[in-house]
Design an enzyme around this catalytic site. Sequence first.
Site, PDB file in Angstrom:
ATOM      1  N   ASN A  41       0.843  -1.200   0.000  1.00 11.50           N
ATOM      2  CA  ASN A  41       0.000   0.000   0.000  1.00 11.50           C
ATOM      3  C   ASN A  41       0.878   1.249   0.000  1.00 11.50           C
ATOM      4  O   ASN A  41       1.958   1.284   0.586  1.00 11.50           O
ATOM      5  CB  ASN A  41      -1.002  -0.007   1.162  1.00 11.50           C
ATOM      6  CG  ASN A  41      -0.384  -0.277   2.515  1.00 11.50           C
ATOM      7  OD1 ASN A  41       0.663  -0.916   2.622  1.00 11.50           O
ATOM      8  ND2 ASN A  41      -1.028   0.193   3.562  1.00 11.50           N
ATOM      9  N   GLU A  54      -2.974  -4.477  -3.119  1.00 10.09           N
ATOM     10  CA  GLU A  54      -3.395  -5.367  -4.209  1.00 10.09           C
ATOM     11  C   GLU A  54      -3.282  -4.712  -5.585  1.00 10.09           C
ATOM     12  O   GLU A  54      -2.753  -5.314  -6.511  1.00 10.09           O
ATOM     13  CB  GLU A  54      -4.820  -5.862  -3.944  1.00 10.09           C
ATOM     14  CG  GLU A  54      -4.971  -6.703  -2.664  1.00 10.09           C
ATOM     15  CD  GLU A  54      -5.320  -5.890  -1.428  1.00 10.09           C
ATOM     16  OE1 GLU A  54      -4.863  -4.742  -1.301  1.00 10.09           O
ATOM     17  OE2 GLU A  54      -6.068  -6.415  -0.581  1.00 10.09           O
TER      18      GLU A  54
HETATM   19  O1  LIG Z   1      -7.551  -4.332   0.750  1.00  9.60           O
HETATM   20  C1  LIG Z   1      -6.876  -3.538   1.382  1.00  9.60           C
HETATM   21  C2  LIG Z   1      -7.408  -2.741   2.409  1.00  9.60           C
HETATM   22  C3  LIG Z   1      -6.591  -1.787   2.992  1.00  9.60           C
HETATM   23  N1  LIG Z   1      -5.302  -1.632   2.579  1.00  9.60           N
HETATM   24  C4  LIG Z   1      -4.486  -0.542   3.125  1.00  9.60           C
HETATM   25  C5  LIG Z   1      -4.986   0.813   2.691  1.00  9.60           C
HETATM   26  C6  LIG Z   1      -4.421   1.718   3.768  1.00  9.60           C
HETATM   27  O2  LIG Z   1      -3.120   2.138   3.359  1.00  9.60           O
HETATM   28  C7  LIG Z   1      -4.304   0.809   4.980  1.00  9.60           C
HETATM   29  C8  LIG Z   1      -5.322   1.095   6.058  1.00  9.60           C
HETATM   30  O3  LIG Z   1      -6.601   1.095   5.537  1.00  9.60           O
HETATM   31  O4  LIG Z   1      -4.520  -0.522   4.517  1.00  9.60           O
HETATM   32  C9  LIG Z   1      -4.752  -2.444   1.610  1.00  9.60           C
HETATM   33  O5  LIG Z   1      -3.577  -2.301   1.249  1.00  9.60           O
HETATM   34  N2  LIG Z   1      -5.558  -3.391   1.072  1.00  9.60           N
HETATM   35 ZN   LIG Z   2      -8.188  -2.438  -1.086  1.00  4.32          ZN
END
Ligand SMILES: O=c1ccn([C@H]2C[C@H](O)[C@@H](CO)O2)c(=O)[nH]1
Ligand SMILES: [Zn+2]
Length: 130
Positions: A41, A54
């Site tokens: 992320n 993802e």
């Molecule tokens: O499917 C998901 C849901 C959340 N996050 C990340 C987004 C954000 O940076 C952190 C907290 O919500 O988690 C992901 O990477 N994937």
């Molecule tokens: Zn997501």
Amino acid sequence: MSHDLFEAARDAMSKAYAPYSKFPVGAAIRADDGKVYVGANIENLSFPQGWCAEPTAIGNMVMGGGRKIVEMAVIAEKLALCPPCGGCRQKIAEFAGPDTRVYLCDEVGVQKTMTMEELLPFSFKTEILG
Ligand SMILES: O=c1ccn([C@H]2C[C@H](O)[C@@H](CO)O2)c(=O)[nH]1
Ligand SMILES: [Zn+2]
């Protein structure tokens, strides 16, 4: 799931840019070309502009030449799971089949295995329902 996919997702998680939520997430895709594509992320001070792990992995897969998700691991830290959010489920579904497995992991290992159909039942299709 083989250990290499788990380790790839865990390595990807260490590259997360999550200074605001402090919730690093990693994802690893084994694609139809036999390669493993990873993502984390990447957040932004303007919060809605950040994105999930993802789609980072999916973008890397598509640009690397992969076209189908064979299996996918998603990992979060601190013994928490990261079930893909709704938007991610739709994005994963674009490149998966109903039986594609998604492994929800914590730092210890795989805690839950779900199929695409379980993650996103009755998904949007443009075909007329039979
Ligand atoms: O499917 C998901 C849901 C959340 N996050 C990340 C987004 C954000 O940076 C952190 C907290 O919500 O988690 C992901 O990477 N994937
Ligand atoms: Zn997501």
